[in-house]
Design an enzyme around this catalytic site. Sequence first.
Site: not given
Length: 527
Positions: A291, A365
């Site tokens: 990120k 996920r």
Amino acid sequence: MDKVEIAVKTGDPLTSTAEGLVMGVWDDGRMAQDFRKRLDGVLQGEVSRILDNGEFKGASNDVLFLPTMGKLPVRYVILAGLGSSEKTTPELIRRLSGTVARAARSRNISSLISTLVANDLGESEDVSEAIVEGTLLSLYRFDQYKSADKEKKEKGKKTGAITRDFGSLHLFSSRDSEKKVRKGIEWARAIVRGTYLARDLGNHPANVATPSMIAQTASAECEKRGIRFVSYDREKLEEMGLGALVGVAKGSMEPARLIQLEYRPSKAANTKPVLLVGKTLTFDSGGISLKPAEKMETMKGDMSGGAAVLGTMMAIADLGIPLWVVGLMPATENMPSGTANKPGDVLRAFNGKTIEVINTDAEGRLILADALSWGVKKFDPALVIDLATLTGAVTVALGAHAIGVLGNNQKRMEEVLEIGNRVGERGWQLPLFEEYFEQIKSPIADIQNVGGRGGGTITAAAFLSHFVDEKPWVHLDIAGTAWVESDEPYKPKGNVGIGIRLLTHYFGMLAEDKGLRKHEKREIRKK
Ligand code: BES
Ligand code: MN
Ligand code: ZN
């Protein structure tokens, strides 16, 4: 927060003793009962003067401290704006109570009597719960890393002055509503206790709130309440076949955990459990798909789903809600390293499905895929709910004011949405049309972990749906609602502890749900 004394009073609020007496005022100048007249009597018409002059308009969240100069047992009458009587909800009362409590604390006022229940704002149970939650949640502080504050506190104790902790809140109630008011207080206490813990876990830096620390905290809270606690370590997870969770964890030096909490009261209404899964990503750097640096520190809060699972389990156990609930918290960091997942790697989840990891930053996920499919297989639940700070896209879609709600069971989703409206943790449903599933097809594996540009929140949910084995399932994307960047009435800057009020009330509802029971019986007979 357990130190704050909270009690119900049924006498006359104008003869009660405290530092502040909170009185609701509608935006047309009305007050409950004959309070305005009586206050005018004692205070020589001052309340009416203030209202008639427009010094105080009763707008929602307006607060005015009126010194009583020894004319009443309280030092201040606190006028609290209720806004328009057509629009008032328990949520507005929650916010108002938070605003009042913080304003009181900043004036070093530490005891309040609230008369807000007297304004006929709806069910007194919901209103009293809102008053207590607003007050206690607004007073939350996370200051344990501030050495200066600690010193001030210690000094304060020595001299008996300066910073006082908030002491007491008394709720004025009619005799008729007393029982409901008590119940509201009890629910608020349990919910706030869970929320404080969840906020703490979310506000602690990631070098403190590691998977093992969270497991330890959960274990201690479970022990106090007779909740069964199990923690699976890396070796065990590998043996169990949770390849996606292990895959995410392998870039990190912090040992991963799958934390399992089981609350099974003897009076449980259901013969199959509810499975509650929360993303417990203690720090999300993005992994090899790193990120950007800006705001990366907020990714210590990427465990808010798991914190909500723990907080909710605490609350339902404290309230003795007769529902069998299994909580799962897959806990790990997501870090870049020589052993980390690489884009393009293929992982095998517990249910055998292979996943191509296109982007290592779509890690939530992956860990949920394993926790969901393993939980579904092991516990055969009647209903599956998961919460996760899953996608930045949910903030694009809904901002900070709604939880993204998706799933495969319209009835259950609508129940969650309805409870959310009632308790002030609102959600908004997004579609899960067949077409979205195309976006996560992989050229080499069963599915891939990202779905391209559009509908990021939806493709994430589509991904998860591969792991619930078609059980009734509700997914809550809390990435937009889990923390606030600046103070709000009962949400101090930082982690919100979102979801606990919603889920505690939803489980309360499910415990009474005849549908859930009937459905179970039918299934049993079939066998
Ligand atoms: N934890 C983040 C989601 C998130 C983003 C939470 C911002 C709170 C604030 C999640 O793991 C993530 O990185 N999601 C990616 C998915 C993308 C790579 C498909 C995202 O939303 O950018
Ligand atoms: Mn991520
Ligand atoms: Zn994440």
